[in-house]
Design a protein around this motif. Structure first.
Motif, PDB file in Angstrom:
ATOM      1  N   GLU A  33       0.813  -1.237  -0.056  1.00 33.19           N
ATOM      2  CA  GLU A  33       0.013   0.059   0.148  1.00 33.19           C
ATOM      3  C   GLU A  33       0.767   1.487  -0.002  1.00 33.19           C
ATOM      4  N   ARG A  34       2.215   1.086   0.066  1.00 33.59           N
ATOM      5  CA  ARG A  34       3.139   2.417   0.140  1.00 33.59           C
ATOM      6  C   ARG A  34       3.279   2.980  -1.289  1.00 33.59           C
ATOM      7  N   ASN A  35       3.728   4.260  -1.447  1.00 26.26           N
ATOM      8  CA  ASN A  35       4.049   4.646  -2.781  1.00 26.26           C
ATOM      9  C   ASN A  35       5.393   5.067  -2.720  1.00 26.26           C
ATOM     10  N   GLN A  36       6.402   4.532  -3.629  1.00 23.77           N
ATOM     11  CA  GLN A  36       7.810   5.000  -3.341  1.00 23.77           C
ATOM     12  C   GLN A  36       7.795   6.596  -4.100  1.00 23.77           C
ATOM     13  N   ASP A  37       6.782   7.071  -4.687  1.00 26.17           N
ATOM     14  CA  ASP A  37       6.847   8.307  -5.126  1.00 26.17           C
ATOM     15  C   ASP A  37       5.984   9.271  -4.402  1.00 26.17           C
ATOM     16  N   GLY A  38       5.455   8.935  -3.137  1.00 26.87           N
ATOM     17  CA  GLY A  38       4.933   9.637  -2.003  1.00 26.87           C
ATOM     18  C   GLY A  38       5.667  10.806  -1.717  1.00 26.87           C
ATOM     19  N   LEU A  39       4.889  11.764  -0.931  1.00 28.32           N
ATOM     20  CA  LEU A  39       5.521  12.810  -0.349  1.00 28.32           C
ATOM     21  C   LEU A  39       6.156  12.810   0.788  1.00 28.32           C
ATOM     22  N   PHE A  40       5.553  11.593   1.650  1.00 29.95           N
ATOM     23  CA  PHE A  40       5.622  11.576   3.028  1.00 29.95           C
ATOM     24  C   PHE A  40       6.496  10.142   3.521  1.00 29.95           C
ATOM     25  N   ASN A  41       7.648  10.625   4.314  1.00 25.77           N
ATOM     26  CA  ASN A  41       8.420   9.605   4.744  1.00 25.77           C
ATOM     27  C   ASN A  41       7.536   8.534   5.742  1.00 25.77           C
ATOM     28  N   VAL A  42       7.910   7.209   5.516  1.00 30.02           N
ATOM     29  CA  VAL A  42       7.314   6.206   6.390  1.00 30.02           C
ATOM     30  C   VAL A  42       8.394   5.934   7.263  1.00 30.02           C
ATOM     31  N   TYR A  43       8.320   5.697   8.655  1.00 26.82           N
ATOM     32  CA  TYR A  43       9.438   5.580   9.461  1.00 26.82           C
ATOM     33  C   TYR A  43       9.065   4.160  10.187  1.00 26.82           C
ATOM     34  N   GLY A  44      10.261   3.078  10.192  1.00 31.28           N
ATOM     35  CA  GLY A  44      10.493   2.035  10.899  1.00 31.28           C
ATOM     36  C   GLY A  44      11.026   2.268  11.917  1.00 31.28           C
ATOM     37  N   SER A  45      11.406   1.211  12.765  1.00 28.99           N
ATOM     38  CA  SER A  45      12.345   1.339  13.799  1.00 28.99           C
ATOM     39  C   SER A  45      13.800   1.695  13.505  1.00 28.99           C
ATOM     40  N   ASN A  46      14.066   1.335  12.353  1.00 26.22           N
ATOM     41  CA  ASN A  46      15.480   1.804  11.853  1.00 26.22           C
ATOM     42  C   ASN A  46      15.351   3.146  11.222  1.00 26.22           C
ATOM     43  N   GLY A  47      14.514   3.987  11.384  1.00 22.74           N
ATOM     44  CA  GLY A  47      14.383   5.227  10.452  1.00 22.74           C
ATOM     45  C   GLY A  47      13.527   5.112   9.189  1.00 22.74           C
ATOM     46  N   PRO A  48      13.836   6.176   8.377  1.00 22.85           N
ATOM     47  CA  PRO A  48      12.838   6.313   7.258  1.00 22.85           C
ATOM     48  C   PRO A  48      13.256   5.006   6.400  1.00 22.85           C
ATOM     49  N   LEU A  49      12.059   4.589   5.874  1.00 21.24           N
ATOM     50  CA  LEU A  49      12.273   3.206   5.051  1.00 21.24           C
ATOM     51  C   LEU A  49      11.596   3.540   3.728  1.00 21.24           C
ATOM     52  N   ASP A  50      10.745   4.200   3.502  1.00 20.37           N
ATOM     53  CA  ASP A  50       9.691   4.205   2.459  1.00 20.37           C
ATOM     54  C   ASP A  50       8.895   5.639   2.284  1.00 20.37           C
ATOM     55  N   LYS A  51       7.989   5.762   1.451  1.00 20.38           N
ATOM     56  CA  LYS A  51       7.540   6.757   1.114  1.00 20.38           C
ATOM     57  C   LYS A  51       5.838   6.282   1.095  1.00 20.38           C
ATOM     58  N   ASP A  79       5.661  16.292   8.174  1.00 23.78           N
ATOM     59  CA  ASP A  79       4.704  15.407   8.432  1.00 23.78           C
ATOM     60  C   ASP A  79       5.037  13.877   7.955  1.00 23.78           C
ATOM     61  N   TYR A  80       4.801  12.893   8.824  1.00 24.38           N
ATOM     62  CA  TYR A  80       5.324  11.500   8.250  1.00 24.38           C
ATOM     63  C   TYR A  80       4.146  10.515   8.894  1.00 24.38           C
ATOM     64  N   TRP A  81       4.470   9.091   8.573  1.00 23.45           N
ATOM     65  CA  TRP A  81       3.880   7.815   9.101  1.00 23.45           C
ATOM     66  C   TRP A  81       4.669   7.015   9.508  1.00 23.45           C
ATOM     67  N   PRO A  82       4.435   6.924  11.042  1.00 23.59           N
ATOM     68  CA  PRO A  82       5.293   6.089  11.898  1.00 23.59           C
ATOM     69  C   PRO A  82       4.762   4.580  11.611  1.00 23.59           C
ATOM     70  N   LEU A  83       5.488   3.716  11.407  1.00 32.81           N
ATOM     71  CA  LEU A  83       4.770   2.461  11.327  1.00 32.81           C
ATOM     72  C   LEU A  83       4.836   1.798  12.693  1.00 32.81           C
ATOM     73  N   ASN A  84       3.921   0.466  12.845  1.00 30.60           N
ATOM     74  CA  ASN A  84       3.577  -0.261  14.082  1.00 30.60           C
ATOM     75  C   ASN A  84       5.049  -0.718  14.657  1.00 30.60           C
ATOM     76  N   THR A  85       5.958  -0.669  14.213  1.00 31.07           N
ATOM     77  CA  THR A  85       7.263  -0.998  14.944  1.00 31.07           C
ATOM     78  C   THR A  85       7.954  -0.321  15.696  1.00 31.07           C
ATOM     79  N   THR A  86       7.143   1.092  15.640  1.00 32.31           N
ATOM     80  CA  THR A  86       7.800   2.379  16.411  1.00 32.31           C
ATOM     81  C   THR A  86       6.844   2.830  17.340  1.00 32.31           C
ATOM     82  N   LEU A  87       7.433   3.821  18.087  1.00 26.90           N
ATOM     83  CA  LEU A  87       6.940   4.618  19.056  1.00 26.90           C
ATOM     84  C   LEU A  87       6.954   6.200  18.511  1.00 26.90           C
ATOM     85  N   PHE A  88       5.961   7.120  18.406  1.00 26.39           N
ATOM     86  CA  PHE A  88       6.145   8.408  18.101  1.00 26.39           C
ATOM     87  C   PHE A  88       5.714   9.122  19.089  1.00 26.39           C
TER      88      PHE A  88
END
Length: 170
Positions: A33-51, A79-88
């Motif tokens: 469901e992610r889009n590599q051309d998206g405007l917003f970073n997706v953060y995992g427990s190792n930092g930004p990993l997707d858009k 603005d960003y999307w923190p994944l469920n492997t993170t705490l924000f």
């Protein structure tokens, strides 16, 4: 600048962790469901990993690993999307996010790990711990110093890259 926050070596005033920064678990977002051309970073427990095309959290904020990788802390200025492997952070209580990043790294959140197989950070345990309370003016001084160092590192790295590209370094 403020001593060791794990042991409060500078004898600074303290607050409960949740009064300095309140953390919440991130959100599910399957890879398909992610889009590599998206405007917003997706953060995992190792930092930004997707858009992605949309965000869940308005900046500024703090993101850290909740499951798997613990102890890495990131400050986020967009603005960003923190994944469920993170705490924000859902509330930084008007603290400086650059300062908070380094405070939480030095505070060593990984020491509160639970779970035998996959390390997990329980925010409810961390929220109840004491942590140093530094006035915002000193946080801002610290952040300005760190940002100047980061800028210098960036400029040096670019200079080295240019020298390498010109064949002056091997």
């Amino acid at each position: 600048m403020f001593g060791d926050p794990k042991i409060n070596s500078s004898n600074l005033p303290t607050k409960k962790f949740i009064e300095v920064v309140k953390l919440q678990r991130g959100f599910d977002l399957p890879v398909q469901e992610r889009n590599q051309d998206g405007l917003f970073n997706v953060y995992g427990s190792n930092g930004p990993l997707d858009k992605h095309d949309s965000f869940k959290v308005k900046a500024p904020g703090i993101v850290t690993g909740r499951s798997g990788t613990l102890g890495n802390v990131y400050y986020v200025l967009e603005d960003y999307w923190p994944l469920n492997t993170t705490l924000f952070s859902v509330d930084i209580h008007n603290n400086n996010v650059v300062y908070l990043k380094y405070l939480l790294e030095l505070y060593d959140l990984s020491r509160f790990s639970e779970g035998a197989g996959v390390p997990t950070l329980n925010r409810n345990i961390v929220h109840d711990k004491d942590i140093i309370d530094v006035p915002l003016s000193l946080q801002n001084d610290f952040a300005a110093f760190v940002q100047q160092i980061d800028k210098s590192k960036f400029e040096i790295a670019n200079s080295l890259k240019r020298l390498y590209n010109k064949g002056m370094l091997s």
